[in-house]
Design a protein around this motif. Structure first.
Motif, PDB file in Angstrom:
ATOM      1  N   GLY A   1      29.946   5.343 -42.463  1.00 26.13           N
ATOM      2  CA  GLY A   1      31.269   4.734 -42.509  1.00 26.13           C
ATOM      3  C   GLY A   1      31.428   3.698 -41.418  1.00 26.13           C
ATOM      4  O   GLY A   1      30.624   2.776 -41.293  1.00 26.13           O
ATOM      5  N   LYS A   2      32.454   3.836 -40.582  1.00 31.55           N
ATOM      6  CA  LYS A   2      32.709   2.909 -39.481  1.00 31.55           C
ATOM      7  C   LYS A   2      31.922   3.283 -38.232  1.00 31.55           C
ATOM      8  O   LYS A   2      31.968   2.582 -37.230  1.00 31.55           O
ATOM      9  CB  LYS A   2      34.195   2.908 -39.128  1.00 31.55           C
ATOM     10  N   ILE A   3      31.217   4.395 -38.282  1.00 30.96           N
ATOM     11  CA  ILE A   3      30.523   4.928 -37.108  1.00 30.96           C
ATOM     12  C   ILE A   3      29.029   4.651 -37.214  1.00 30.96           C
ATOM     13  O   ILE A   3      28.447   4.744 -38.294  1.00 30.96           O
ATOM     14  CB  ILE A   3      30.773   6.443 -36.983  1.00 30.96           C
ATOM     15  N   ARG A   4      28.416   4.303 -36.091  1.00 35.08           N
ATOM     16  CA  ARG A   4      26.961   4.167 -35.993  1.00 35.08           C
ATOM     17  C   ARG A   4      26.485   5.067 -34.868  1.00 35.08           C
ATOM     18  O   ARG A   4      27.064   5.094 -33.793  1.00 35.08           O
ATOM     19  CB  ARG A   4      26.549   2.731 -35.683  1.00 35.08           C
ATOM     20  N   LEU A   5      25.412   5.795 -35.162  1.00 33.83           N
ATOM     21  CA  LEU A   5      24.825   6.689 -34.185  1.00 33.83           C
ATOM     22  C   LEU A   5      23.554   6.057 -33.641  1.00 33.83           C
ATOM     23  O   LEU A   5      22.548   5.974 -34.345  1.00 33.83           O
ATOM     24  CB  LEU A   5      24.511   8.042 -34.833  1.00 33.83           C
TER      25      LEU A   5
ATOM     26  N   GLU B   1      29.052  11.065 -22.061  1.00 38.83           N
ATOM     27  CA  GLU B   1      30.474  10.998 -21.688  1.00 38.83           C
ATOM     28  C   GLU B   1      31.372  11.740 -22.679  1.00 38.83           C
ATOM     29  O   GLU B   1      32.565  11.902 -22.431  1.00 38.83           O
ATOM     30  CB  GLU B   1      30.936   9.548 -21.584  1.00 38.83           C
ATOM     31  N   ILE B   2      30.833  12.175 -23.821  1.00 36.13           N
ATOM     32  CA  ILE B   2      31.625  12.903 -24.821  1.00 36.13           C
ATOM     33  C   ILE B   2      31.745  14.351 -24.360  1.00 36.13           C
ATOM     34  O   ILE B   2      30.745  15.038 -24.183  1.00 36.13           O
ATOM     35  CB  ILE B   2      30.979  12.821 -26.215  1.00 36.13           C
ATOM     36  N   ARG B   3      32.963  14.798 -24.133  1.00 38.20           N
ATOM     37  CA  ARG B   3      33.204  16.177 -23.681  1.00 38.20           C
ATOM     38  C   ARG B   3      33.521  17.115 -24.843  1.00 38.20           C
ATOM     39  O   ARG B   3      33.251  18.300 -24.785  1.00 38.20           O
ATOM     40  CB  ARG B   3      34.362  16.211 -22.683  1.00 38.20           C
ATOM     41  N   ARG B   4      34.104  16.567 -25.885  1.00 39.17           N
ATOM     42  CA  ARG B   4      34.491  17.379 -27.050  1.00 39.17           C
ATOM     43  C   ARG B   4      34.613  16.464 -28.249  1.00 39.17           C
ATOM     44  O   ARG B   4      34.984  15.308 -28.122  1.00 39.17           O
ATOM     45  CB  ARG B   4      35.829  18.060 -26.762  1.00 39.17           C
ATOM     46  N   TYR B   5      34.320  16.987 -29.423  1.00 38.86           N
ATOM     47  CA  TYR B   5      34.532  16.250 -30.668  1.00 38.86           C
ATOM     48  C   TYR B   5      34.879  17.254 -31.763  1.00 38.86           C
ATOM     49  O   TYR B   5      34.482  18.421 -31.698  1.00 38.86           O
ATOM     50  CB  TYR B   5      33.301  15.407 -31.056  1.00 38.86           C
ATOM     51  N   PHE B   6      35.664  16.782 -32.726  1.00 35.92           N
ATOM     52  CA  PHE B   6      36.048  17.656 -33.835  1.00 35.92           C
ATOM     53  C   PHE B   6      36.564  16.817 -34.988  1.00 35.92           C
ATOM     54  O   PHE B   6      36.825  15.631 -34.844  1.00 35.92           O
ATOM     55  CB  PHE B   6      37.106  18.689 -33.391  1.00 35.92           C
ATOM     56  N   ARG B   7      36.673  17.458 -36.158  1.00 30.54           N
ATOM     57  CA  ARG B   7      37.228  16.810 -37.349  1.00 30.54           C
ATOM     58  C   ARG B   7      38.725  17.036 -37.376  1.00 30.54           C
ATOM     59  O   ARG B   7      39.214  18.108 -37.065  1.00 30.54           O
ATOM     60  CB  ARG B   7      36.636  17.442 -38.615  1.00 30.54           C
ATOM     61  N   ARG B   8      39.440  16.004 -37.817  1.00 25.33           N
ATOM     62  CA  ARG B   8      40.879  16.139 -38.039  1.00 25.33           C
ATOM     63  C   ARG B   8      41.129  15.706 -39.480  1.00 25.33           C
ATOM     64  O   ARG B   8      40.816  14.583 -39.855  1.00 25.33           O
ATOM     65  CB  ARG B   8      41.655  15.270 -37.060  1.00 25.33           C
ATOM     66  N   VAL B   9      41.699  16.597 -40.257  1.00 25.07           N
ATOM     67  CA  VAL B   9      42.000  16.316 -41.656  1.00 25.07           C
ATOM     68  C   VAL B   9      43.501  16.107 -41.777  1.00 25.07           C
ATOM     69  O   VAL B   9      44.291  16.948 -41.354  1.00 25.07           O
ATOM     70  CB  VAL B   9      41.541  17.472 -42.577  1.00 25.07           C
ATOM     71  N   MET B  10      43.874  14.954 -42.340  1.00 24.96           N
ATOM     72  CA  MET B  10      45.289  14.629 -42.495  1.00 24.96           C
ATOM     73  C   MET B  10      45.598  14.458 -43.976  1.00 24.96           C
ATOM     74  O   MET B  10      44.815  13.839 -44.699  1.00 24.96           O
ATOM     75  CB  MET B  10      45.626  13.340 -41.757  1.00 24.96           C
ATOM     76  N   MET B  11      46.720  14.975 -44.390  1.00 27.69           N
ATOM     77  CA  MET B  11      47.179  14.801 -45.757  1.00 27.69           C
ATOM     78  C   MET B  11      48.155  13.627 -45.769  1.00 27.69           C
ATOM     79  O   MET B  11      49.164  13.643 -45.075  1.00 27.69           O
ATOM     80  CB  MET B  11      47.852  16.068 -46.271  1.00 27.69           C
TER      81      MET B  11
ATOM     82  N   GLN C   1      40.160   8.272 -32.511  1.00 31.12           N
ATOM     83  CA  GLN C   1      40.227   8.976 -33.787  1.00 31.12           C
ATOM     84  C   GLN C   1      39.735   7.974 -34.827  1.00 31.12           C
ATOM     85  O   GLN C   1      40.386   6.968 -35.069  1.00 31.12           O
ATOM     86  CB  GLN C   1      41.661   9.412 -34.086  1.00 31.12           C
ATOM     87  N   VAL C   2      38.569   8.254 -35.409  1.00 33.05           N
ATOM     88  CA  VAL C   2      37.912   7.304 -36.296  1.00 33.05           C
ATOM     89  C   VAL C   2      37.860   7.879 -37.714  1.00 33.05           C
ATOM     90  O   VAL C   2      37.426   9.015 -37.912  1.00 33.05           O
ATOM     91  CB  VAL C   2      36.470   6.995 -35.821  1.00 33.05           C
ATOM     92  N   GLU C   3      38.296   7.080 -38.676  1.00 32.15           N
ATOM     93  CA  GLU C   3      38.281   7.512 -40.073  1.00 32.15           C
ATOM     94  C   GLU C   3      36.845   7.624 -40.578  1.00 32.15           C
ATOM     95  O   GLU C   3      36.006   6.779 -40.301  1.00 32.15           O
ATOM     96  CB  GLU C   3      39.049   6.510 -40.925  1.00 32.15           C
ATOM     97  N   VAL C   4      36.584   8.693 -41.327  1.00 37.22           N
ATOM     98  CA  VAL C   4      35.273   8.970 -41.908  1.00 37.22           C
ATOM     99  C   VAL C   4      35.423   8.926 -43.425  1.00 37.22           C
ATOM    100  O   VAL C   4      36.467   9.325 -43.948  1.00 37.22           O
ATOM    101  CB  VAL C   4      34.767  10.352 -41.434  1.00 37.22           C
ATOM    102  N   PRO C   5      34.406   8.437 -44.178  1.00 36.96           N
ATOM    103  CA  PRO C   5      34.541   8.245 -45.626  1.00 36.96           C
ATOM    104  C   PRO C   5      34.880   9.490 -46.444  1.00 36.96           C
ATOM    105  O   PRO C   5      35.476   9.379 -47.496  1.00 36.96           O
ATOM    106  CB  PRO C   5      33.194   7.695 -46.061  1.00 36.96           C
ATOM    107  N   GLY C   6      34.502  10.671 -46.006  1.00 38.24           N
ATOM    108  CA  GLY C   6      34.795  11.861 -46.796  1.00 38.24           C
ATOM    109  C   GLY C   6      34.304  13.124 -46.108  1.00 38.24           C
ATOM    110  O   GLY C   6      33.737  13.088 -45.011  1.00 38.24           O
ATOM    111  N   THR C   7      34.487  14.250 -46.765  1.00 41.82           N
ATOM    112  CA  THR C   7      34.126  15.543 -46.194  1.00 41.82           C
ATOM    113  C   THR C   7      32.631  15.654 -45.963  1.00 41.82           C
ATOM    114  O   THR C   7      32.194  16.119 -44.910  1.00 41.82           O
ATOM    115  CB  THR C   7      34.608  16.676 -47.124  1.00 41.82           C
ATOM    116  N   LYS C   8      31.841  15.229 -46.921  1.00 44.38           N
ATOM    117  CA  LYS C   8      30.382  15.319 -46.781  1.00 44.38           C
ATOM    118  C   LYS C   8      29.900  14.471 -45.608  1.00 44.38           C
ATOM    119  O   LYS C   8      29.086  14.924 -44.802  1.00 44.38           O
ATOM    120  CB  LYS C   8      29.703  14.864 -48.071  1.00 44.38           C
ATOM    121  N   ALA C   9      30.412  13.259 -45.491  1.00 50.32           N
ATOM    122  CA  ALA C   9      30.041  12.383 -44.377  1.00 50.32           C
ATOM    123  C   ALA C   9      30.471  12.992 -43.049  1.00 50.32           C
ATOM    124  O   ALA C   9      29.745  12.893 -42.048  1.00 50.32           O
ATOM    125  CB  ALA C   9      30.653  11.006 -44.567  1.00 50.32           C
ATOM    126  N   ALA C  10      31.635  13.618 -43.004  1.00 46.42           N
ATOM    127  CA  ALA C  10      32.124  14.238 -41.770  1.00 46.42           C
ATOM    128  C   ALA C  10      31.221  15.389 -41.353  1.00 46.42           C
ATOM    129  O   ALA C  10      30.910  15.540 -40.166  1.00 46.42           O
ATOM    130  CB  ALA C  10      33.551  14.730 -41.958  1.00 46.42           C
TER     131      ALA C  10
END
Length: 121
Positions: free
Chosen positions: A27-31, A51-61, A89-98
């Motif tokens: 998606g908009k992210i490159r690793l 420098e990343i201390r924490r990361y998680f998915r956020r699902v919004m309806m 907070q970066v949008e991801v294309p879908g659940t599988k991509a996340a």
């Protein structure tokens, strides 16, 4: 392309453009090998995995009006936290991509905590 750090005061390392071009795109992210990149508003931001201390998915309806009534869309986001709290907070294309992104981040940033603050994971 000009790169902008998520952590204020950090200097742009050498070879950042090459790392961006060769990184895995989701998606908009490159690793990259040592940095996570994302695009927003025509800019490319980066943060070192250290420098990343924490990361998680956020699902919004998101409510939507459709031709046949009302409904809602499920929007997936990756939230990146540093020492000061939430950085992006970066949008991801879908659940599988996340899910793929979370697995890759587990490998690339093993010292970072997974899950939203307040959860013991």
């Amino acid at each position: 392309m000009k790169f902008y750090p998520l952590i204020a005061g950090s200097q742009e390392p050498k070879g950042l453009g090459e790392e961006y071009r060769t990184g895995r795109e989701i998606g908009k992210i490159r690793l990259g090998e040592q940095h996570l990149f994302f695009r927003s508003m025509g800019r490319a931001y980066y943060i070192p995995y250290t420098e990343i201390r924490r990361y998680f998915r956020r699902v919004m309806m998101v409510p939507a009006r459709l031709c046949c009534g009302k409904g809602s869309f499920q929007m997936e986001h990756l939230v990146i936290c540093g020492g000061e709290g939430e950085l992006a907070q970066v949008e991801v294309p879908g659940t599988k991509a996340a899910k793929v992104l979370m697995e890759e981040l587990g490998r690339l940033a093993p010292e970072a905590a997974v899950g939203k603050p307040g959860e013991d994971t």
